[in-house]
Write an enzyme that holds these catalytic residues in place. Structure first.
Site, PDB file in Angstrom:
ATOM      1  N   ARG A   1      34.139  46.640  39.913  1.00  0.00           N
ATOM      2  CA  ARG A   1      34.659  47.868  39.307  1.00  0.00           C
ATOM      3  C   ARG A   1      33.496  48.634  38.671  1.00  0.00           C
ATOM      4  O   ARG A   1      32.600  48.026  38.072  1.00  0.00           O
ATOM      5  CB  ARG A   1      35.695  47.547  38.220  1.00  0.00           C
ATOM      6  CG  ARG A   1      37.098  47.277  38.723  1.00  0.00           C
ATOM      7  CD  ARG A   1      37.775  48.504  39.339  1.00  0.00           C
ATOM      8  NE  ARG A   1      39.104  48.211  39.877  1.00  0.00           N
ATOM      9  CZ  ARG A   1      39.357  47.842  41.124  1.00  0.00           C
ATOM     10  NH1 ARG A   1      38.370  47.703  41.997  1.00  0.00           N
ATOM     11  NH2 ARG A   1      40.600  47.616  41.531  1.00  0.00           N
TER      12      ARG A   1
ATOM     13  N   GLU B   1      35.596  58.020  39.796  1.00  0.00           N
ATOM     14  CA  GLU B   1      35.906  58.110  41.229  1.00  0.00           C
ATOM     15  C   GLU B   1      36.908  59.231  41.463  1.00  0.00           C
ATOM     16  O   GLU B   1      37.851  59.357  40.673  1.00  0.00           O
ATOM     17  CB  GLU B   1      36.480  56.776  41.722  1.00  0.00           C
ATOM     18  CG  GLU B   1      35.460  55.650  41.635  1.00  0.00           C
ATOM     19  CD  GLU B   1      36.000  54.297  42.112  1.00  0.00           C
ATOM     20  OE1 GLU B   1      37.070  54.244  42.734  1.00  0.00           O
ATOM     21  OE2 GLU B   1      35.338  53.285  41.843  1.00  0.00           O
TER      22      GLU B   1
ATOM     23  N   HIS C   1      34.855  53.411  47.672  1.00  0.00           N
ATOM     24  CA  HIS C   1      35.820  52.371  47.256  1.00  0.00           C
ATOM     25  C   HIS C   1      36.679  51.920  48.450  1.00  0.00           C
ATOM     26  O   HIS C   1      37.908  52.033  48.414  1.00  0.00           O
ATOM     27  CB  HIS C   1      36.715  52.875  46.106  1.00  0.00           C
ATOM     28  CG  HIS C   1      37.372  51.733  45.365  1.00  0.00           C
ATOM     29  ND1 HIS C   1      37.681  51.791  44.025  1.00  0.00           N
ATOM     30  CD2 HIS C   1      37.767  50.500  45.779  1.00  0.00           C
ATOM     31  CE1 HIS C   1      38.242  50.650  43.655  1.00  0.00           C
ATOM     32  NE2 HIS C   1      38.302  49.850  44.700  1.00  0.00           N
TER      33      HIS C   1
HETATM   34  P1  NDP Z   1      39.525  36.732  40.959  1.00  0.00           P
HETATM   35  O1  NDP Z   1      40.446  36.669  39.807  1.00  0.00           O
HETATM   36  O2  NDP Z   1      39.739  35.832  42.111  1.00  0.00           O
HETATM   37  O3  NDP Z   1      38.027  36.490  40.452  1.00  0.00           O
HETATM   38  C1  NDP Z   1      37.505  37.029  39.270  1.00  0.00           C
HETATM   39  C2  NDP Z   1      36.220  36.294  38.921  1.00  0.00           C
HETATM   40  O4  NDP Z   1      35.606  36.948  37.807  1.00  0.00           O
HETATM   41  C3  NDP Z   1      36.414  34.842  38.536  1.00  0.00           C
HETATM   42  O5  NDP Z   1      35.422  34.107  39.207  1.00  0.00           O
HETATM   43  C4  NDP Z   1      36.163  34.820  37.041  1.00  0.00           C
HETATM   44  O6  NDP Z   1      35.555  33.590  36.737  1.00  0.00           O
HETATM   45  C5  NDP Z   1      35.173  35.952  36.881  1.00  0.00           C
HETATM   46  N1  NDP Z   1      35.147  36.522  35.531  1.00  0.00           N
HETATM   47  C6  NDP Z   1      36.136  37.142  34.845  1.00  0.00           C
HETATM   48  N2  NDP Z   1      35.703  37.545  33.637  1.00  0.00           N
HETATM   49  C7  NDP Z   1      34.406  37.184  33.561  1.00  0.00           C
HETATM   50  C8  NDP Z   1      33.396  37.334  32.563  1.00  0.00           C
HETATM   51  N3  NDP Z   1      33.661  37.902  31.389  1.00  0.00           N
HETATM   52  N4  NDP Z   1      32.156  36.851  32.832  1.00  0.00           N
HETATM   53  C9  NDP Z   1      31.902  36.248  34.021  1.00  0.00           C
HETATM   54  N5  NDP Z   1      32.808  36.072  34.983  1.00  0.00           N
HETATM   55  C10 NDP Z   1      34.049  36.524  34.763  1.00  0.00           C
HETATM   56  O7  NDP Z   1      39.546  38.250  41.429  1.00  0.00           O
HETATM   57  P2  NDP Z   1      39.070  38.840  42.853  1.00  0.00           P
HETATM   58  O8  NDP Z   1      37.833  38.153  43.260  1.00  0.00           O
HETATM   59  O9  NDP Z   1      40.220  38.879  43.787  1.00  0.00           O
HETATM   60  O10 NDP Z   1      38.771  40.345  42.457  1.00  0.00           O
HETATM   61  C11 NDP Z   1      37.792  40.625  41.471  1.00  0.00           C
HETATM   62  C12 NDP Z   1      37.759  42.124  41.205  1.00  0.00           C
HETATM   63  O11 NDP Z   1      37.155  42.789  42.289  1.00  0.00           O
HETATM   64  C13 NDP Z   1      39.136  42.770  41.070  1.00  0.00           C
HETATM   65  O12 NDP Z   1      39.604  42.652  39.742  1.00  0.00           O
HETATM   66  C14 NDP Z   1      38.847  44.196  41.455  1.00  0.00           C
HETATM   67  O13 NDP Z   1      38.507  44.928  40.301  1.00  0.00           O
HETATM   68  C15 NDP Z   1      37.650  44.097  42.375  1.00  0.00           C
HETATM   69  N6  NDP Z   1      37.999  44.374  43.788  1.00  0.00           N
HETATM   70  C16 NDP Z   1      37.378  45.413  44.429  1.00  0.00           C
HETATM   71  C17 NDP Z   1      37.654  45.703  45.750  1.00  0.00           C
HETATM   72  C18 NDP Z   1      36.983  46.831  46.446  1.00  0.00           C
HETATM   73  O14 NDP Z   1      37.564  47.397  47.361  1.00  0.00           O
HETATM   74  N7  NDP Z   1      35.786  47.215  46.095  1.00  0.00           N
HETATM   75  C19 NDP Z   1      38.641  44.901  46.514  1.00  0.00           C
HETATM   76  C20 NDP Z   1      39.215  43.808  45.763  1.00  0.00           C
HETATM   77  C21 NDP Z   1      38.892  43.567  44.450  1.00  0.00           C
HETATM   78  P3  NDP Z   1      36.052  32.618  35.569  1.00  0.00           P
HETATM   79  O15 NDP Z   1      37.526  32.844  35.395  1.00  0.00           O
HETATM   80  O16 NDP Z   1      35.711  31.284  36.052  1.00  0.00           O
HETATM   81  O17 NDP Z   1      35.248  33.055  34.425  1.00  0.00           O
END
Ligand code: NDP
Length: 307
Positions: free
Chosen positions: A225, A254, A273
């Site tokens: 994001r 965006e 995006h």
């Molecule tokens: P997931 O919930 O599967 O993964 C999120 C990851 O972020 C986890 O590994 C979590 O690790 C980590 N995380 C969360 N907070 C923190 C933090 N403060 N510090 C470090 N790591 C953190 O989500 P997705 O992978 O499915 O999607 C992630 C994001 O990608 C979505 O929220 C969306 O915003 C974006 N996205 C963008 C797309 C695009 O078209 N460009 C398409 C799909 C998604 P842990 O919990 O172990 O800390």
């Protein structure tokens, strides 16, 4: 609650035709149709891209995106509205897009495409091209997106490390760092790739200090994001050659405003995006909706429930 009418909100049009999803779900034992803002109130559930105030009147809202930062969690909770998201489906889709960025930089494809627009035959300098095999990518976020990126890059011979809140290992990542050690994690990587959700903790997590800690020849990628990154600091880092380049799918604003310097900087790839766009998108979302309709019938907890 009873599910009698499920609406596919027309805002999903930005990603796929709403009627494709409505048709895909037509065999469910309920009424499924495409809805505009005026028809939300008549539904028990809605599948949507954007948020609308009227969604607080239905029982269940499903986001076709994994990122749900556009929804007001507190209001959903207060009004007893269930919110589910689409995490889990974008792994290889986004992984392949990221591989595309990296291959473009390594094999200079973005230069050739730009030259082609000008009918210019211009071979790169002898030392411009490199190979991905043996490079290191540090992926911030080790969830669905991060793991998909790790899988695709791993198959190209890239060594992949990860950053998450804890340093607990994750399959596919050779090493995992906790967020507290972010500067150390990015220091040796040729590529730093953001796949993080936007939360209070991740807002501007990637700032001038992170770019300063990166290698001078490193490329930065953001498919998570926009506001996870301090965009002004990124532009500074690119203009001052603190880092080599960037591939960006998401931005603080965006669509990316026409006056943004990112459009014209050397070694910057801008995509609108769409890192996860594929012709299969509506089917993958439909499968999640179908799963939750069946869980509702059998009284099980919703899959991918956020609120
Ligand atoms: P997931 O919930 O599967 O993964 C999120 C990851 O972020 C986890 O590994 C979590 O690790 C980590 N995380 C969360 N907070 C923190 C933090 N403060 N510090 C470090 N790591 C953190 O989500 P997705 O992978 O499915 O999607 C992630 C994001 O990608 C979505 O929220 C969306 O915003 C974006 N996205 C963008 C797309 C695009 O078209 N460009 C398409 C799909 C998604 P842990 O919990 O172990 O800390």
């Amino acid at each position: 609650f009873e599910l009698e009418r499920l609406g596919v909100h027309d805002s999903v049009e930005a990603v796929f035709p709403p009627s494709e999803l409505a048709d895909f779900l037509a065999d469910l034992p309920l009424e499924v149709g495409v809805i505009g803002d005026d028809e939300i109130a008549a539904c028990d559930a809605a599948v949507t891209l954007e948020h609308r105030e009227a969604f607080l009147e239905v029982d269940w809202v499903h986001s076709i995106q994994a990122g749900v930062d556009r929804f007001p969690f507190g209001e959903f909770e207060a009004d007893d509205v269930i919110l589910t998201n689409s995490t889990g489906i974008h792994d290889r889709w986004v992984g392949e897009t990221v591989a595309g960025y990296l291959l473009s930089f390594a094999r200079r494809l973005h230069d050739h495409v730009a030259n082609q627009q000008e009918r210019r035959w211009d071979q790169p300098e002898w030392d411009e091209g490199f190979t991905l095999s043996g490079t290191t990518a540090c992926v911030l976020g080790t969830g669905t997106l991060g793991s998909g990126v790790a899988e695709v890059l791993g198959s190209l011979g890239v060594r992949v490390t990860g950053v998450r809140r804890s340093a607990e290992p994750v399959p596919g990542f050779e090493e995992v760092y906790a967020t507290d050690n972010l500067l150390e994690a990015v220091a040796d990587a040729e590529f730093v790739i953001v796949t993080l959700p936007l939360t209070d903790e991740t807002r501007h997590l990637v700032d001038a200090d992170v770019f300063e800690a990166m290698r001078e020849d490193a490329y930065f990628v953001n498919v998570g994001r926009g506001p996870v990154v301090d965009e002004a600091a990124l532009i500074d880092a690119l203009e001052s050659e603190t880092i080599e380049g960037a591939a960006l799918d998401v931005f603080e604003t965006e669509p990316l405003p026409e006056e943004s310097p990112l459009w014209e900087l050397d070694e910057v790839i801008v995509t609108p995006h769409c890192a996860a766009f594929t012709e299969d998108y509506f089917r993958a979302v439909g499968d999640i909706v179908r799963e939750n309709v069946s869980r509702l019938e059998s009284g099980e907890e919703f899959y991918n429930r956020v609120v």
